[in-house]
Design an enzyme around this catalytic site. Structure first.
Site, mmCIF file in Angstrom:
data_model
loop_
_atom_site.group_PDB
_atom_site.id
_atom_site.type_symbol
_atom_site.label_atom_id
_atom_site.label_comp_id
_atom_site.label_asym_id
_atom_site.label_seq_id
_atom_site.Cartn_x
_atom_site.Cartn_y
_atom_site.Cartn_z
ATOM 1 N N ARG A 175 -25.939 -29.058 16.173
ATOM 2 C CA ARG A 175 -25.243 -27.981 16.903
ATOM 3 C C ARG A 175 -24.720 -28.488 18.242
ATOM 4 O O ARG A 175 -23.635 -28.080 18.693
ATOM 5 C CB ARG A 175 -26.215 -26.808 17.103
ATOM 6 N N THR B 61 -27.803 -12.947 6.304
ATOM 7 C CA THR B 61 -26.849 -12.245 7.152
ATOM 8 C C THR B 61 -26.405 -10.952 6.494
ATOM 9 O O THR B 61 -26.234 -10.887 5.269
ATOM 10 C CB THR B 61 -25.613 -13.113 7.449
ATOM 11 N N SER C 285 -16.216 -15.097 4.393
ATOM 12 C CA SER C 285 -15.883 -16.423 4.920
ATOM 13 C C SER C 285 -16.658 -17.449 4.115
ATOM 14 O O SER C 285 -17.577 -17.098 3.369
ATOM 15 C CB SER C 285 -16.243 -16.544 6.408
ATOM 16 N N TYR D 285 -18.705 -19.477 5.353
ATOM 17 C CA TYR D 285 -20.070 -19.395 5.874
ATOM 18 C C TYR D 285 -20.849 -18.293 5.165
ATOM 19 O O TYR D 285 -21.961 -18.519 4.680
ATOM 20 C CB TYR D 285 -20.052 -19.111 7.386
ATOM 21 N N HIS D 286 -20.294 -17.092 5.109
ATOM 22 C CA HIS D 286 -20.995 -15.984 4.458
ATOM 23 C C HIS D 286 -21.238 -16.277 2.976
ATOM 24 O O HIS D 286 -22.279 -15.906 2.420
ATOM 25 C CB HIS D 286 -20.196 -14.695 4.625
ATOM 26 N N LYS E 253 -24.317 -18.262 2.481
ATOM 27 C CA LYS E 253 -25.519 -17.440 2.565
ATOM 28 C C LYS E 253 -25.782 -16.714 1.241
ATOM 29 O O LYS E 253 -26.935 -16.532 0.832
ATOM 30 C CB LYS E 253 -25.384 -16.435 3.707
ATOM 31 N N VAL F 278 -10.544 -7.358 21.961
ATOM 32 C CA VAL F 278 -10.855 -6.551 20.782
ATOM 33 C C VAL F 278 -9.951 -7.007 19.648
ATOM 34 O O VAL F 278 -8.727 -6.960 19.763
ATOM 35 C CB VAL F 278 -10.643 -5.056 21.074
#
Length: 497
Positions: A135, A244, A279, A281-282, A285, A354
């Site tokens: 990291r 997640t 994504s 990444y998701h 998971k 935002v």
């Protein structure tokens, strides 16, 4: 005497860069400088002792692969002892409940992992940190940095020993290297494994092809190695895996905790809740969850999947003990989470960014509740063969909701805070139904820290304290879901959407 090579994790991490970087040093000692070369360019990191210090084990097999086997035969992993002393604290959170239970925290140098390792140590658990330190390398590669200054993991551990009297063991290496992981398991013999050790950013996984592939390989293969290590060396060990809430997506029905009962054509069954990852990444998971569920069923492992919402905050009772124990606080467009990012923006006078309409709603929780949830899961382990899922968050907020509370808190501190709507870099619904269940951790004793004016004041003041470290270039979104390509990107500078 054999020499420990804590530099191996640096070599391992560089493996994901294309074309590969080659080591220019053929003999490495603690006093040698470490450098990598690509064509006519080089990256130097100075002395390895200053970078990594002494660690307990390193990923020697991957080091050999990176160096082509040159002059590394003399080196082998060895143990390095860490001394301790006893210091009492009056904080209720420090009442020891671990009773010496041995917990391995994979990814213990990261945002959630470091806070968790200290919390568990303070609660009386014997804690070992396993981390490749990659990291930190991501920051160097992308030209970003934590708002808070982070010292080396060795200095962190030494300082924790001084202020608490508690010992943290350290294993530096990559869990994708099974040989390294096996040695760590055999040495420490964990009774529980808390697995944070994954690339945890959705935007990072969408930067380019190389980082998308790295995310999937690192996360999925690393978790599979952990599962095989538990089966082989610690079959009674309880796996507490950080998942997640993003696995579920934003369905137009209520989100249950892991499973849903469905009646179809007259027949009823309890099935895993449908996954709609958004994504790479998701998706990694989701793959993890399927692999863990399968091994619980096939091998009789015990596992708890903590589907965590978005975490905010930086201070826990343990990280507040000394500046060298401070946690990282990311505010950039790649690793920064919404509320932390908004507080930093408010502190430096930058409009709150935002994304799109701002109606995106998610579950949120304080970092103090993250560490509490992990301990609850460890103290109440799953049964052999059981794969259970807890939704880990305490409140629901939309992005617009968060912006409003930060504006209000900023006004109390004399800050002039405003918002701007920027094009949404993600592919997601910006207005949607969202109602997720989260009762299981509450039933086991979670005492949540809800978002309060006091917490916001603290976080804003914290951001103001380190405002001179803010790089405004990194504030705007830097990664587009639609524009990801095969060409590697070397920075996280803003892009046009």
């Amino acid at each position: 005497m054999s020499q420990t090579l804590s530099t191996a994790s640096c070599f391992d991490s560089m493996a994901c860069i294309k074309p590969p970087l080659d080591a220019t040093s053929t003999i490495l000692t603690p006093a040698n400088a470490i450098s990598f070369r690509r064509g006519q360019s080089s990256i130097s990191f100075g002395k390895q002792e200053a970078l990594f210090g002494c660690s307990k084990f390193v990923s020697l097999s991957l080091f050999r692969r990176q160096c082509g086997g040159r002059n590394v035969a003399r080196f082998s992993p060895r143990a390095v002892a860490v001394k301790e002393k006893e210091v009492k604290s009056t904080s209720p959170a420090t009442e020891e409940g671990g009773k010496g239970k041995k917990v391995m925290v994979v990814g213990g140098d990261g945002y959630c992992g470091w806070a968790t390792a200290l919390h568990l140590s303070n609660r009386g658990y014997q804690v070992a940190i396993v981390d490749s330190l990659v990291r930190r390398l991501f920051d160097q590669q992308l030209g970003i940095d934590s708002l808070t200054p982070i010292v080396s993991i060795q200095k962190r551990i030494k300082r924790w020993k001084q202020v608490s009297g508690k010992q943290l063991e350290l294993f530096v290496g990559d869990v994708c290297d099974f040989d390294f992981l096996a040695e760590a398991f055999k040495s420490f013999e964990p009774e529980a494994v808390v697995h944070f050790g994954e690339q945890r950013s959705a935007p990072y996984s969408m930067i380019d092809r190389g980082r998308a592939v790295y995310t999937q390989h690192n996360n999925v293969i690393g978790t599979m190695n952990v599962l095989f290590a538990i089966k082989e060396f610690s079959p009674e060990c309880h796996l507490v895996k950080l998942g997640t809430m993003g696995e579920y997506g934003t369905p137009n029905i209520d989100i249950e905790e892991g499973y849903i009962t469905i009646t179809h054509n007259g027949r009823t069954d309890k099935l895993p809740y449908p996954k709609q990852a958004s994504s790479f990444y998701h998706l990694s998971k989701v793959h993890d969850s399927h692999n863990i569920a399968f091994t619980c069923k096939a091998w009789g492992l015990r596992a708890t999947d903590l589907n965590q919402g978005v975490v905010y905050g930086v201070i826990t009772p343990e990280t507040a003990e000394h500046e060298e124990l401070i946690n990282r606080l990311d505010y950039d467009g790649v690793f920064g989470t919404a509320l932390n990012r908004f507080c930093v923006q408010a502190a430096v006078g930058h409009p709150l960014t935002v994304y799109g309409k701002g109606g995106q709603t998610r579950g949120y929780l304080d970092i103090r509740d993250t560490v509490q949830c992990v301990e609850i899961a460890i103290a109440n382990p799953a049964n052999p063969g059981e794969f259970r899922v807890f939704n880990q968050f305490t409140e629901l907020f939309s992005v617009n909701d968060l912006a409003k509370v930060v504006i209000k808190a900023g006004e109390k501190l004399g800050l002039e805070v405003r918002t701007i709507n920027v094009p949404n870099p993600r592919v997601e619904a910006e207005e949607h139904y969202y109602n997720a269940k989260h009762t299981k951790l509450m039933e086991l004793g979670l005492q949540p820290h809800f978002l309060s004016d006091a917490l916001l004041d603290s976080l804003l003041n914290f951001a103001m304290r380190y405002s001179d470290r803010v790089d405004r270039v990194q504030i705007m979104p830097a990664v587009s879901w639609k524009k990801i390509g095969v060409k590697p990107r070397s920075s996280a500078s803003a892009v046009e959407f």
